[in-house]
Scaffold this motif. Structure first.
Motif, PDB file in Angstrom:
ATOM      1  N   LEU B  83      26.346  20.570  24.651  1.00 60.43           N
ATOM      2  CA  LEU B  83      26.560  19.630  23.550  1.00 60.43           C
ATOM      3  C   LEU B  83      26.775  18.210  24.062  1.00 60.43           C
ATOM      4  CD1 LEU B  83      28.939  21.667  21.194  1.00 60.43           C
ATOM      5  CD2 LEU B  83      26.522  21.151  20.839  1.00 60.43           C
ATOM      6  N   ALA B  84      27.428  18.090  25.227  1.00 57.42           N
ATOM      7  CA  ALA B  84      27.802  16.763  25.724  1.00 57.42           C
ATOM      8  C   ALA B  84      26.590  15.841  25.843  1.00 57.42           C
ATOM      9  CB  ALA B  84      28.495  16.906  27.072  1.00 57.42           C
ATOM     10  N   GLY B  85      25.491  16.354  26.325  1.00 56.35           N
ATOM     11  CA  GLY B  85      24.315  15.504  26.505  1.00 56.35           C
ATOM     12  C   GLY B  85      23.479  15.354  25.244  1.00 56.35           C
ATOM     13  N   ARG B  86      23.751  16.172  24.252  1.00 52.91           N
ATOM     14  CA  ARG B  86      22.872  16.169  23.081  1.00 52.91           C
ATOM     15  C   ARG B  86      23.497  15.541  21.841  1.00 52.91           C
ATOM     16  NH1 ARG B  86      19.770  22.002  23.315  1.00 52.91           N
ATOM     17  NH2 ARG B  86      19.099  21.861  25.467  1.00 52.91           N
ATOM     18  N   VAL B  87      24.821  15.548  21.790  1.00 53.53           N
ATOM     19  CA  VAL B  87      25.484  14.969  20.611  1.00 53.53           C
ATOM     20  C   VAL B  87      25.926  13.557  20.959  1.00 53.53           C
ATOM     21  CG1 VAL B  87      27.463  15.157  19.060  1.00 53.53           C
ATOM     22  CG2 VAL B  87      26.261  17.221  19.795  1.00 53.53           C
ATOM     23  N   HIS B  88      25.574  12.586  20.142  1.00 52.45           N
ATOM     24  CA  HIS B  88      25.958  11.206  20.439  1.00 52.45           C
ATOM     25  C   HIS B  88      26.971  10.706  19.407  1.00 52.45           C
ATOM     26  CE1 HIS B  88      23.104  11.437  23.630  1.00 52.45           C
ATOM     27  NE2 HIS B  88      22.187  11.865  22.772  1.00 52.45           N
ATOM     28  N   ALA B  89      26.504  10.114  18.345  1.00 51.84           N
ATOM     29  CA  ALA B  89      27.463   9.580  17.370  1.00 51.84           C
ATOM     30  C   ALA B  89      27.954  10.648  16.389  1.00 51.84           C
ATOM     31  CB  ALA B  89      26.833   8.427  16.624  1.00 51.84           C
ATOM     32  N   GLY B  90      27.190  11.704  16.238  1.00 53.00           N
ATOM     33  CA  GLY B  90      27.578  12.741  15.290  1.00 53.00           C
ATOM     34  C   GLY B  90      26.518  13.827  15.244  1.00 53.00           C
TER      35      GLY B  90
END
Lengths: 218, 391
Positions: B83-90
């Motif tokens: 998730l860390a690399g794929r989720v940015h602002a929401g």
């Protein structure tokens, strides 16, 4: 039967808290077993039927010697392992005390847990243990153990600073009264409460709020 | 507390319980999904800081097992580590259990999802969709989410985290509302702010400290041989360890009437006095409880501002003058004694420029590191605040 129950309680909660909190300390295991005993009282069981006793001692509370001995046995047999507790980054902390460890189940421990869960005597305890362990899915483990230290019996015992048996003095009446009020209020509400997680979480948030209020008033 | 007030409080707790309301709406399946979501949210917040999700996060678990309400063309299955690399602002996440998620980068309407799922929403606090509306869960301040509260086994770690996460920007209701005379600018402290400072730290420690705690108490005002007691005492379960925390403060505060600056203006001397007091507690404790291993911690809340006056103004430089000026302790008890930890100073800044500093941080991180200006993590992990002050 007592031995089986002791072993099952420890293995069950160790597995549950490993999943939600990455492991559990020996002292926290005692707290969660104590919470499970209180959950059983909420569900209508009598405290004496929990099969092992708890007390408050100057060295700590709640404390069950039977649990501590059985835990040592499980460690010796390799069913429960001591692992270094995770730390938040390298930091500059000068460690002057021994590194903390947490307990986790080994593969053997998981197998034993699965085997014991087939015993009717263990299965009967599962809903109490489950509710006690599941509370860490709705709030952090540290705040659960903190709230538990405001449980009337424990609070009173800790204030006395002398060895005291738990779950059998007048403070249990107070806890039972609190449970009764919660139960009545839940019955009067629109929830068809079967899940013990609901009353447990309500009771713990009540204890925590009382502590907060007490501090503000101090 | 009287019995009737206790009963009233318990009934209120029942009424306000979101767990009860979830069970009332979704039945036993609702609390089952609450467990599943609780585990999944914790896993997600191990890699995503909720307060940095500017567009918020929606996570749901479906009432029908196996149901996939999000279009497969716009989703990907992943674990929490991914998730860390794929989720940015929401994002919108479906929790499948066993650390598996279906990720959708778009924000789907949480209310729309709620017809077939238990839906959690993070946006300025935790919410669940209950009864067709977003219902906010009472926040456990200063933590942004119930599921992102840090836990520490070491007192030092917890104190360092408190310094960075709470004290620095007064990011808790007690520090924000109770210790400042002018809480909007934070130049002058309120009269006698120490009690609120202690309470804020005490509350934080109660919620994050775990591990070897036995009695698990973080009690205030524990007496040690008739001497002025330490402010916070932590005892550890099944262990002979005790941690004593002395809380001091520095800065200008207002008088009792709030009409002028108080004549009592603690500074570095007070911090040094605190160190001496703490050493005395430790000695007394050693005589009284020789079987215990005690460690003393001195923490100093620093609200100092350069040339502050009751009605005058301050420049940014004056407001931040003491940010990087540590206290010199003479004698250096931390070096001399095994039971005295390195004192910690909690500098509390003028009104929170956290967003501004974050912007600076991201700019700096994009630059190639150069001598004297590289964003290295300092030994005490105060990454952001060790860089040259930017005017």
């Amino acid at each position: 039967m007592e031995d089986v129950a002791l072993e099952y309680d420890l293995l069950y909660l160790c597995a549950a808290l490993e999943r939600s909190a990455g492991g559990v300390t020996a002292a926290e295991l005692q707290v969660f077993c104590y919470l499970a005993a209180l959950v059983s009282i909420y569900a209508g069981e009598s405290g004496e039927r929990w099969l092992y006793q708890f007390s408050a001692t100057p060295a700590g509370a709640p404390y069950s010697r039977a649990l501590a001995n059985r835990l040592d046995g499980l460690r010796a047999r390799g069913l429960i392992l001591d692992m270094p507790a995770a730390r938040p980054g390298p930091g500059n902390v000068t460690r002057r005390w021994p590194a903390p460890t947490v307990l986790v189940l080994s593969e053997l421990g998981h197998e034993e847990h699965r085997s014991l869960s087939r015993f009717p005597s263990c299965a009967a305890r599962e809903r109490f243990l489950e509710a006690a362990g599941a509370i860490t899915l709705t709030q952090p483990l540290a705040s659960v153990t903190d709230a538990m230290s405001y449980e009337p019996g424990l609070r009173r015992a800790l204030d006395r600073l002398s060895p005291t048996a738990l779950l059998e003095d007048a403070s249990l009446d107070r806890v039972q009264h609190q449970f009764l009020v919660i139960d009545e209020a839940l019955s009067a509400s629109d929830a068809c409460t079967q899940d013990l997680l609901v009353p447990v979480s309500i009771w713990l948030s009540f204890l925590s709020d009382c502590a907060e209020e007490g501090a503000r008033a101090a | 507390m009287t019995q009737s007030s206790e009963e009233a409080r318990l009934r209120a707790a029942v009424l306000n319980s979101y767990q009860r309301r979830i069970e009332a709406q979704y039945g036993a399946r609702g609390t089952e999904l609450l467990r599943l979501l609780g585990e999944a949210i914790t896993q997600a917040y191990r890699v995503l800081a909720p307060e940095l999700l500017s567009e918020g996060l929606t996570m749901f678990a479906t009432l029908q097992p196996g149901s996939r309400p999000m279009a497969t063309i716009a989703t990907a299955e992943c674990s929490s580590a991914q998730l860390a690399g794929r989720v940015h602002a929401g994002a919108t996440l479906q929790a499948l259990g066993d650390d598996r998620f279906v990720l959708c980068a778009e924000q789907l309407d949480p209310l729309g999802l709620a017809s077939g799922a238990l839906v959690y929403r993070y946006q300025d606090g935790d919410h669940f969709v209950i009864g067709g509306a977003l219902s906010k869960i009472p926040q456990r301040r200063p933590f942004p989410s119930w599921w992102s509260m840090p836990t520490f086994f070491e007192v030092e770690d917890a104190l360092c985290a408190y310094r960075e996460q709470v004290a620095m920007d007064c990011d808790c209701d007690i520090l924000k509302d109770e210790i400042w005379h002018d809480s909007d600018r934070r130049w002058l402290l309120a009269n006698k702010p120490e009690d609120a400072m202690q309470r804020s730290l005490w509350r934080y420690l109660r919620n994050v400290l775990r591990g070897a705690q036995r009695v698990r108490e973080v009690d205030r005002e524990q007496p040690v041989e008739g001497r002025k007691p330490p402010d916070i005492k932590i005892t550890f379960s099944e262990s002979n360890r005790i941690a004593l925390i002395e809380v001091k403060w520095m800065g200008a505060s207002v008088n009792e009437k709030g009409t002028a600056i108080s004549g009592f203006r603690p500074d570095e001397r007070s911090a040094n006095d605190g160190a001496e007091q703490l050493a005395n507690y430790l000695d007394a404790n050693l005589r009284r409880a020789s079987k215990h291993q005690t460690m003393g911690y001195l923490v100093v809340f620093d609200g100092r501002r350069q040339n502050v006056t009751f009605s005058g103004g301050l420049t940014r430089q004056q407001a931040l003058f003491y940010e990087l000026r540590d206290v010199t302790y003479v004698p250096d008890l931390a070096a001399q004694r095994n039971d005295f930890a390195v004192p910690l100073r909690f500098f509390m800044r003028r009104w929170s420029p956290r967003c501004e500093m974050r912007a600076q941080t991201s700019l700096l991180l994009r630059r190639p590191a150069r001598r004297g200006y590289s964003p290295t993590v300092t030994a005490d992990r105060s990454l952001t605040w060790r860089w040259p002050a930017i005017s």
